[in-house]
Design a protein around this motif. Sequence first.
Motif: not given
Lengths: 692, 77
Positions: A277, A279, A283, A371-372, A374-375, A485, B44-47, B49
């Motif tokens: 995870i 940054p 990915y 987790f990585i 979601d946003k 979540y 987590a990156p980009f705001g 969780p």
Amino acid sequence: MSNQVFKIALAGNPNSGKTTLFNALTGLKQKVGNYPGITVEKKLGTIRFSDDYEAIAIDLPGTYSLFPKSIDEEVAQQILCNKDNSDYPDITLVVADASNLRRTIFLLTQIIDLKMNVVLALNMVDIATKKGLIVDVNLLSKKLGIPVVAINARKGKGIEVLKKTLINSLDRSPDYPFLDVGKLFKGAIKKANIIRNVENNYASFMALCKQKLSGELENRCALNQLCKSEDIIPERAQAKETVNRYSLIDKLVKETVKQGEPIGKYMITRRLDDLLIHPFYGYIIFLLILFVIFQVVFSLATYPMDLIDGLFVDIQMFVAQTLPKGLLNDLVVNGILAGLGGILIFVPQIAFLFAFIAFLEDTGYMARVSFITDKLLRNVGLNGRSIIPLLSGAACAVPAIMSTRTISSWKERIITILVTPLMSCSARLPVYTLIIALIIPAEDYFGFNLQGIVMMSFYMIGFISAILVALLLKYIIKSKEYSYYIMEMPSYKIPDWKTVGYTIYEKVKIFLFDAGKIIIAVSIVLWFMSSFSPGDNFEKIEQKWKGHENAEFNINADKLEASYAGIIGKMIEPAIKPLGFDWKIGISLITSFAAREVFVGTMSTIYSVGDSNVKSIQTRLSELKNPDTGEAFFTPAVGISLMLFYAFAMQCMTTIVIVYRETNHWKWPFIQFIYMGFLAYVSSLIAYQLLS
Amino acid sequence: MQCLAELPIGSIGEMVRIFDNNLEQKLLEMGCTPGENFKVIRKAPFGGPVAILISSYILSIRREDAKSIEVIELRNE
Ligand SMILES: Nc1nc2c(ncn2[C@@H]2O[C@H](COP(=O)(O)OP(=O)(O)O)[C@@H](O)[C@H]2O)c(=O)[nH]1
Ligand SMILES: [Mg+2]
């Protein structure tokens, strides 16, 4: 013969090892279906104890509490709280993660308080030991007043003891509640019991706090009144109960669990998370994994698929020659066997994709993907777990849609299912290849092959439209679920190959038996439509071509035209004329409903009419003239319009059937068929009108 | 007042209360009871969780939701 059958329900938190224990107890004697009306998976199995005793086991959806927050959890709640439910168990086997006792015991004590007959399987003792946790099983059993058995579901340790304990507990009746809500909310609970006409404090408490639960409809008014008169605010009451329960649990855990020195290397989770995870690398690794999955499902799967294909061609040839010529021969060869081959061809892709997914789920990696991502994905209405179905959709939508089960949010799952078929699947490839070769010159532009660029653009169109439609659906589809979540990130585990094997076996079985039936039926209907014609048209055609050279080609083509499929193709011609299609393409659109690549075969049959030479389909189509203008029929306008139609239209009955199977409702495949058909029609119309 | 979303990675804190009703119930059930200690271990990156270690397991919560969780920072490792 005194065969006695009783019911056991397995309940527990997600990741507590329920499914592993279920497999260990039942072996391959399992049946997977859906609960009526909803998409939650229902897993039943048989446990054999002896010649006299057998039990039906049911693997309930994982839940953290009996107060449901999702459809999954509501299923568990309905079964455990309602004695009239047909799945109400004789014994509830709670599976608890020994390395995580505090949280896992919460659900257990709720179930105890419902006055159920409970047995506790204390699982993952090996992990607890590594963490240095020593659980006093006997003391725990005494304090809780229920049988407790320490097991390792994965290694199969303690299973026999557990089975004996289950048999011996059959007639146990529960002793006392863990937390007496009757004392916590004195008058209210007594009155609620009277209203509901049962003597079950905790069940009445739940009904009081969650009046919307189905099953409480007739009491809703009275319970609501009771809340008002007793000054009970459901949310506050529930929070109070939860906090009280946890303080009792904390006391219990302190007494029964000793924390010693951790042994072994359970720090591994932290190290792996540093990487997975991260940054940046996080990915990159995810993209790499996606790339490998795609390669395997797309390329590696073609070997067994070709094998199946070849095998079926051989079988079809053999049967065609062995059976006496006639209708039966044709039905078996072109109806049933073709349909069967069309189903089995999906098995390699399903097996490969689920091997990966089961592997990634079982290691605990999928929770990290959520987790990585979601946003990023939530913005378009999707979920971290939507990525794998979407990407696999580029190979084939069928396994991709089956793999959406891992998306826990109902809304995000439906959106993923609805947009996945927009991805350019491998069955579109032969269609694109044929048309591109016809209309796009094989030239290089700035060093790039033009045909390649067009092909690539169509893959992009698929992907971009999937994202856009998802974005749109995010605002259209309403969901009753809380969109929280809140997720546990399980510690990493070496995957259990047995679990992976079970998953593959189960998915292939579901596909073959549940979807297969419908697909065979539709194949036979399609066969019928293209092999029969009203009246004696077929005989006339055979008469007409008698004695001609190459009669067979012409007969086949004319027959297709005269068949029911041909009649429908002609019927829809006025509708598809504005897209640049004639009735021959109309027929191909209908027959390719069996599978998109059938398009190529149908086109080659139907355009061979009146042509006495054997030619490749491509040459034949390129020589085709438009009767109105005298120029080439396959202009770029027609070609692009046709490709767009194939890019968007839901031209695959297998996908439709699997969407039905996965959503448990004909409504969703219907909506999908309509919206994709609409996109196809409009985009083809615009393209043709602009280009021609 | 401090909220969970503000705490940096490595801080050890104590749960105080949760302002959103549905969120509160869900988190309470998962063991985030008042007084329980936790440690912020990932963001987590980009705001995305936040992940916390609480009663010996890792729980991840959206950054927006973490804003309605009141906590006290005890110390930072
Ligand atoms: N080390 C260990 N792992 C286990 C044990 N039981 C299950 N597992 C693993 O825990 C993970 C979750 O198990 P699963 O059965 O899918 O949990 P479910 O979500 O409750 O159905 C899987 O990776 C299993 O292989 C056990 O006793 N010891
Ligand atoms: Mg499971």
